[in-house]
Motif scaffolding. Structure first.
Motif, PDB file in Angstrom:
ATOM      1  N   MET A 172      37.559  91.693  42.494  1.00  0.00           N
ATOM      2  CA  MET A 172      38.231  93.620  41.742  1.00  0.00           C
ATOM      3  C   MET A 172      37.068  94.237  43.166  1.00  0.00           C
ATOM      4  SD  MET A 172      36.823  94.350  37.885  1.00  0.00           S
ATOM      5  CE  MET A 172      35.513  95.336  38.064  1.00  0.00           C
ATOM      6  N   GLU A 173      37.227  95.824  43.086  1.00  0.00           N
ATOM      7  CA  GLU A 173      37.532  96.124  44.273  1.00  0.00           C
ATOM      8  C   GLU A 173      35.961  97.425  43.792  1.00  0.00           C
ATOM      9  OE1 GLU A 173      37.385  98.140  47.735  1.00  0.00           O
ATOM     10  OE2 GLU A 173      38.391  96.782  47.609  1.00  0.00           O
ATOM     11  N   PRO A 174      34.588  97.734  44.082  1.00  0.00           N
ATOM     12  CA  PRO A 174      34.216  98.060  43.541  1.00  0.00           C
ATOM     13  C   PRO A 174      34.002  99.867  43.528  1.00  0.00           C
ATOM     14  CG  PRO A 174      33.212  97.365  45.645  1.00  0.00           C
ATOM     15  CD  PRO A 174      34.270  96.704  45.231  1.00  0.00           C
ATOM     16  N   SER A 175      33.845 100.300  42.394  1.00  0.00           N
ATOM     17  CA  SER A 175      33.949 102.342  42.819  1.00  0.00           C
ATOM     18  C   SER A 175      32.599 102.788  42.922  1.00  0.00           C
ATOM     19  CB  SER A 175      34.133 101.992  41.225  1.00  0.00           C
ATOM     20  OG  SER A 175      32.795 102.132  39.982  1.00  0.00           O
ATOM     21  N   ASN A 176      31.196 101.255  43.543  1.00  0.00           N
ATOM     22  CA  ASN A 176      30.938 102.462  44.305  1.00  0.00           C
ATOM     23  C   ASN A 176      29.660 101.607  44.585  1.00  0.00           C
ATOM     24  OD1 ASN A 176      29.020 104.925  45.627  1.00  0.00           O
ATOM     25  ND2 ASN A 176      28.076 105.411  43.558  1.00  0.00           N
ATOM     26  N   VAL A 177      29.213 101.638  46.242  1.00  0.00           N
ATOM     27  CA  VAL A 177      28.766 101.046  46.561  1.00  0.00           C
ATOM     28  C   VAL A 177      27.636 101.807  47.409  1.00  0.00           C
ATOM     29  CG1 VAL A 177      28.243  99.043  48.666  1.00  0.00           C
ATOM     30  CG2 VAL A 177      30.904  99.556  47.574  1.00  0.00           C
ATOM     31  N   LEU A 178      26.048 100.659  47.147  1.00  0.00           N
ATOM     32  CA  LEU A 178      25.021 101.519  47.733  1.00  0.00           C
ATOM     33  C   LEU A 178      25.047  99.994  48.835  1.00  0.00           C
ATOM     34  CD1 LEU A 178      22.237 102.753  46.936  1.00  0.00           C
ATOM     35  CD2 LEU A 178      21.345 101.277  45.631  1.00  0.00           C
ATOM     36  N   VAL A 179      24.308 100.843  49.839  1.00  0.00           N
ATOM     37  CA  VAL A 179      23.893 100.484  50.897  1.00  0.00           C
ATOM     38  C   VAL A 179      22.196 100.451  51.182  1.00  0.00           C
ATOM     39  CG1 VAL A 179      24.229  99.990  53.200  1.00  0.00           C
ATOM     40  CG2 VAL A 179      26.330 100.199  52.089  1.00  0.00           C
ATOM     41  N   PRO A 180      21.087 100.327  50.607  1.00  0.00           N
ATOM     42  CA  PRO A 180      20.347  99.993  51.444  1.00  0.00           C
ATOM     43  C   PRO A 180      19.107 100.715  53.297  1.00  0.00           C
ATOM     44  CG  PRO A 180      19.898  98.704  49.293  1.00  0.00           C
ATOM     45  CD  PRO A 180      21.618  99.317  50.134  1.00  0.00           C
ATOM     46  N   LEU A 181      19.067 101.343  53.395  1.00  0.00           N
ATOM     47  CA  LEU A 181      18.395 101.053  54.999  1.00  0.00           C
ATOM     48  C   LEU A 181      17.326 101.085  55.335  1.00  0.00           C
ATOM     49  CD1 LEU A 181      21.723 104.124  55.909  1.00  0.00           C
ATOM     50  CD2 LEU A 181      22.095 101.341  56.202  1.00  0.00           C
ATOM     51  N   ASP A 182      17.427 100.648  56.357  1.00  0.00           N
ATOM     52  CA  ASP A 182      16.030 101.065  56.395  1.00  0.00           C
ATOM     53  C   ASP A 182      15.776 101.282  58.147  1.00  0.00           C
ATOM     54  OD1 ASP A 182      16.234  98.730  57.900  1.00  0.00           O
ATOM     55  OD2 ASP A 182      14.658  97.270  57.031  1.00  0.00           O
ATOM     56  N   GLY A 183      16.612 101.517  58.177  1.00  0.00           N
ATOM     57  CA  GLY A 183      16.762 101.279  60.318  1.00  0.00           C
ATOM     58  C   GLY A 183      17.041 101.161  60.736  1.00  0.00           C
ATOM     59  N   SER A 184      16.996  99.103  60.524  1.00  0.00           N
ATOM     60  CA  SER A 184      16.800  97.883  61.222  1.00  0.00           C
ATOM     61  C   SER A 184      18.267  97.409  61.573  1.00  0.00           C
ATOM     62  CB  SER A 184      16.950  97.209  60.532  1.00  0.00           C
ATOM     63  OG  SER A 184      17.309  96.430  59.403  1.00  0.00           O
ATOM     64  N   PRO A 185      18.449  97.048  62.976  1.00  0.00           N
ATOM     65  CA  PRO A 185      19.953  96.839  63.209  1.00  0.00           C
ATOM     66  C   PRO A 185      20.708  95.625  61.445  1.00  0.00           C
ATOM     67  CG  PRO A 185      17.567  96.151  64.848  1.00  0.00           C
ATOM     68  CD  PRO A 185      17.587  96.913  63.906  1.00  0.00           C
ATOM     69  N   LEU A 186      20.459  95.263  60.625  1.00  0.00           N
ATOM     70  CA  LEU A 186      21.124  94.919  60.300  1.00  0.00           C
ATOM     71  C   LEU A 186      21.392  95.684  59.473  1.00  0.00           C
ATOM     72  CD1 LEU A 186      18.642  91.024  59.612  1.00  0.00           C
ATOM     73  CD2 LEU A 186      21.272  91.247  60.572  1.00  0.00           C
ATOM     74  N   SER A 187      20.604  96.399  58.785  1.00  0.00           N
ATOM     75  CA  SER A 187      21.151  97.823  57.508  1.00  0.00           C
ATOM     76  C   SER A 187      22.247  98.217  58.258  1.00  0.00           C
ATOM     77  CB  SER A 187      19.965  98.100  57.166  1.00  0.00           C
ATOM     78  OG  SER A 187      19.320  99.348  58.070  1.00  0.00           O
ATOM     79  N   ASP A 188      21.970  98.313  59.519  1.00  0.00           N
ATOM     80  CA  ASP A 188      22.945  99.040  60.312  1.00  0.00           C
ATOM     81  C   ASP A 188      24.645  98.506  60.281  1.00  0.00           C
ATOM     82  OD1 ASP A 188      21.343 101.144  60.859  1.00  0.00           O
ATOM     83  OD2 ASP A 188      21.411 100.285  62.869  1.00  0.00           O
ATOM     84  N   ASP A 189      24.355  97.002  60.394  1.00  0.00           N
ATOM     85  CA  ASP A 189      25.060  96.381  60.175  1.00  0.00           C
ATOM     86  C   ASP A 189      25.577  95.972  59.133  1.00  0.00           C
ATOM     87  OD1 ASP A 189      25.118  95.670  62.592  1.00  0.00           O
ATOM     88  OD2 ASP A 189      23.957  93.311  62.199  1.00  0.00           O
ATOM     89  N   ALA A 190      24.363  96.280  58.050  1.00  0.00           N
ATOM     90  CA  ALA A 190      25.209  96.394  55.907  1.00  0.00           C
ATOM     91  C   ALA A 190      26.331  97.512  56.328  1.00  0.00           C
ATOM     92  CB  ALA A 190      24.501  96.427  55.423  1.00  0.00           C
ATOM     93  N   LEU A 191      26.112  98.787  56.909  1.00  0.00           N
ATOM     94  CA  LEU A 191      26.360  99.569  56.305  1.00  0.00           C
ATOM     95  C   LEU A 191      27.930  99.672  56.919  1.00  0.00           C
ATOM     96  CD1 LEU A 191      27.321 102.896  55.553  1.00  0.00           C
ATOM     97  CD2 LEU A 191      25.960 103.579  58.295  1.00  0.00           C
ATOM     98  N   THR A 192      28.247  98.975  58.636  1.00  0.00           N
ATOM     99  CA  THR A 192      28.890  98.814  58.868  1.00  0.00           C
ATOM    100  C   THR A 192      29.539  97.691  58.249  1.00  0.00           C
ATOM    101  OG1 THR A 192      28.228  99.473  61.555  1.00  0.00           O
ATOM    102  CG2 THR A 192      30.004  97.840  61.317  1.00  0.00           C
ATOM    103  N   HIS A 193      29.294  97.083  57.588  1.00  0.00           N
ATOM    104  CA  HIS A 193      30.133  96.681  56.498  1.00  0.00           C
ATOM    105  C   HIS A 193      30.962  96.673  55.674  1.00  0.00           C
ATOM    106  CE1 HIS A 193      31.389  92.476  54.419  1.00  0.00           C
ATOM    107  NE2 HIS A 193      30.651  93.059  53.516  1.00  0.00           N
TER     108      HIS A 193
END
Length: 143
Positions: A1-22
């Motif tokens: 099931m497709e989500p209706s609102n996704v939260l991406v916590p960011l801390d400025g790290s490359p992995l959080s940037d990858d999470a946003l890209t994903h």
């Protein structure tokens, strides 16, 4: 099931940037980016040597704004927009509180491993582990 609102916590790290890209590449729904400013206290500042002051708080807040502004630009480059939020508190607790107080049904976050106690802590990182364990919604951890 497709989500209706996704939260991406960011801390400025490359992995959080990858999470946003994903999140931007995977989900066709509103995406909110959240940066949590951890309160500075004496126990967290250079082994308690430096006392927190207004300048250090302002610098932490400015860094948080820079993180979410960078995320906004990255989303625009991908043809998307993001909602932004900056909160202050314990990162895991603040992320979980944000999920509970807002219309979030999926969290995508970077995981940080390292020398921590327990297998989950080593594989995901302590904040990601706490969010995975306690979140009432699906959590995707990007590594």
């Amino acid at each position: 099931m497709e989500p209706s609102n996704v939260l991406v916590p960011l801390d400025g790290s490359p992995l959080s940037d990858d999470a946003l890209t994903h999140a931007l590449g995977t989900f066709d729904c509103p995406v909110t980016v959240l940066n949590v400013v951890t309160p500075l206290d004496a126990s967290m500042s250079e082994s308690g040597i430096l006392e927190p002051d207004e300048q250090r708080r302002d610098e932490a807040r400015a860094r948080a704004e820079e993180v979410v502004e960078r995320a906004t630009r990255r989303a625009e480059e991908a043809g998307r927009t993001v909602e932004v939020a900056v909160e202050t508190g314990n990162p895991a607790e603040t992320i979980l509180d944000y999920v509970g107080a807002n219309d979030v049904d999926h969290v995508v976050m970077g995981g940080h491993g390292g020398e921590r106690d327990g297998l989950a802590g080593r594989l995901l990182g302590t904040v990601a582990t706490a969010v995975v364990r306690k979140a009432p919604v699906t959590v995707t951890v990007v590594r």
